[in-house]
Design a protein around this motif. Sequence first.
Motif, short mmCIF file in Angstrom:
data_model
loop_
_atom_site.label_atom_id
_atom_site.label_comp_id
_atom_site.label_asym_id
_atom_site.label_seq_id
_atom_site.Cartn_x
_atom_site.Cartn_y
_atom_site.Cartn_z
N VAL A 47 0.87 -1.17 0.00
CA VAL A 47 0.00 0.00 0.00
C VAL A 47 0.90 1.22 0.00
O VAL A 47 1.85 1.30 0.77
N VAL A 48 0.62 2.15 -0.91
CA VAL A 48 1.44 3.36 -1.04
C VAL A 48 0.63 4.56 -0.60
O VAL A 48 -0.51 4.75 -1.05
N LEU A 49 1.18 5.37 0.30
CA LEU A 49 0.56 6.64 0.71
C LEU A 49 1.31 7.76 0.02
O LEU A 49 2.54 7.86 0.12
N VAL A 50 0.57 8.62 -0.69
CA VAL A 50 1.17 9.73 -1.43
C VAL A 50 0.58 11.04 -0.94
O VAL A 50 -0.64 11.24 -1.04
N PRO A 51 1.39 11.94 -0.37
CA PRO A 51 0.87 13.26 -0.01
C PRO A 51 0.63 14.06 -1.28
O PRO A 51 1.42 13.99 -2.24
N ILE A 52 -0.48 14.78 -1.32
CA ILE A 52 -0.76 15.61 -2.49
C ILE A 52 -0.98 17.05 -2.04
O ILE A 52 -1.50 17.28 -0.95
N PRO A 53 -0.57 18.03 -2.85
CA PRO A 53 -0.80 19.42 -2.48
C PRO A 53 -2.30 19.72 -2.46
O PRO A 53 -2.98 19.58 -3.46
N ARG A 73 -7.24 0.17 -5.92
CA ARG A 73 -8.10 0.80 -4.90
C ARG A 73 -7.44 2.10 -4.51
O ARG A 73 -6.26 2.13 -4.19
N TYR A 74 -8.19 3.19 -4.58
CA TYR A 74 -7.66 4.47 -4.12
C TYR A 74 -8.52 4.98 -2.97
O TYR A 74 -9.70 4.67 -2.87
N ALA A 75 -7.90 5.74 -2.10
CA ALA A 75 -8.62 6.40 -1.02
C ALA A 75 -8.03 7.80 -0.89
O ALA A 75 -6.82 7.95 -0.75
N LEU A 76 -8.87 8.81 -0.99
CA LEU A 76 -8.44 10.21 -0.90
C LEU A 76 -8.90 10.78 0.43
O LEU A 76 -10.09 10.73 0.76
N TYR A 77 -7.94 11.32 1.21
CA TYR A 77 -8.28 11.91 2.50
C TYR A 77 -8.50 13.40 2.33
O TYR A 77 -7.68 14.10 1.73
N ASN A 78 -9.62 13.89 2.90
CA ASN A 78 -9.96 15.30 2.80
C ASN A 78 -9.81 15.94 4.17
O ASN A 78 -10.39 15.48 5.16
N ASP A 79 -8.99 17.03 4.24
CA ASP A 79 -8.69 17.70 5.50
C ASP A 79 -9.90 18.41 6.11
O ASP A 79 -9.96 18.57 7.33
N ILE A 92 -13.45 17.67 5.60
CA ILE A 92 -14.49 16.75 6.08
C ILE A 92 -13.91 15.62 6.93
O ILE A 92 -14.66 14.86 7.53
N ARG A 93 -12.59 15.50 6.95
CA ARG A 93 -11.87 14.50 7.76
C ARG A 93 -12.39 13.09 7.52
O ARG A 93 -12.75 12.36 8.46
N ASP A 94 -12.43 12.73 6.24
CA ASP A 94 -12.92 11.42 5.86
C ASP A 94 -12.24 10.99 4.57
O ASP A 94 -11.65 11.80 3.86
N TRP A 95 -12.34 9.70 4.28
CA TRP A 95 -11.74 9.11 3.09
C TRP A 95 -12.81 8.85 2.03
O TRP A 95 -13.88 8.35 2.34
N GLN A 96 -12.52 9.19 0.78
CA GLN A 96 -13.35 8.83 -0.37
C GLN A 96 -12.65 7.63 -1.01
O GLN A 96 -11.52 7.74 -1.47
N VAL A 97 -13.32 6.48 -1.03
CA VAL A 97 -12.72 5.24 -1.53
C VAL A 97 -13.35 4.87 -2.86
O VAL A 97 -14.56 4.98 -3.04
N GLY A 98 -12.52 4.42 -3.79
CA GLY A 98 -13.03 3.99 -5.09
C GLY A 98 -12.05 3.03 -5.75
O GLY A 98 -10.98 2.72 -5.21
N PHE A 99 -12.44 2.54 -6.91
CA PHE A 99 -11.63 1.59 -7.67
C PHE A 99 -11.52 2.07 -9.11
O PHE A 99 -12.48 2.62 -9.66
N VAL A 100 -10.36 1.86 -9.72
CA VAL A 100 -10.17 2.14 -11.14
C VAL A 100 -9.39 0.97 -11.75
O VAL A 100 -8.63 0.29 -11.05
N ILE A 120 -4.10 13.48 0.90
CA ILE A 120 -3.38 12.21 0.87
C ILE A 120 -4.15 11.27 -0.04
O ILE A 120 -5.38 11.25 -0.04
N VAL A 121 -3.42 10.46 -0.80
CA VAL A 121 -4.05 9.38 -1.54
C VAL A 121 -3.34 8.08 -1.16
O VAL A 121 -2.12 8.03 -1.08
N SER A 122 -4.14 7.06 -0.88
CA SER A 122 -3.65 5.71 -0.60
C SER A 122 -3.93 4.88 -1.85
O SER A 122 -5.04 4.91 -2.38
N LEU A 123 -2.93 4.13 -2.31
CA LEU A 123 -3.06 3.32 -3.52
C LEU A 123 -2.66 1.88 -3.23
O LEU A 123 -1.63 1.63 -2.58
N ALA A 124 -3.46 0.93 -3.72
CA ALA A 124 -3.15 -0.50 -3.54
C ALA A 124 -3.72 -1.29 -4.70
O ALA A 124 -4.79 -0.98 -5.22
#
Length: 124
Positions: free
Chosen positions: A27-33, A60-66, A68-76, A95-99
């Motif tokens: 699982v890769v965590l990537v900080p995004i601006p 599987r991606y998960a985007l963290y929003n500062d 709403i303090r929650d993750w948006q999860v989806g698949f591509v 932040i985006v989590s990728l797996a």
Amino acid sequence: MAYATGQLPTGFGTDVFGNFLDGSPNVVLVPIPAYPGPPAIPWAFTWVSLAAENGTAKIRYALYNDVIRDWQVGFVVVDHKKGLVGLPIREHDSIVSLARVPQDSGNTLDTAPVSWIVQAVLQG
């Protein structure tokens, strides 16, 4: 413009349903601006894209929003024949989590090279 890039490790980070595998290093965590950025760094737009060199991979991606303090999860599905796949970045995602995910229950090998890129453009 600023950018960062990297590769997803081979092997699965989740099961077919997107549940994380215990102890998986895949699982890769990537900080995004986050945009809009702070006054010192006024980012106008941010993009996160994925691409495969050979074959296809389900991600599987998960985007963290500062805010709403929650993750948006989806698949591509990333397919080398279709080019870049963009993720749905929202304002204040940071932040985006990728797996990698098995595409079906019989899928035991996932070695298609998959790269990610984060791009950000300054305002003005």
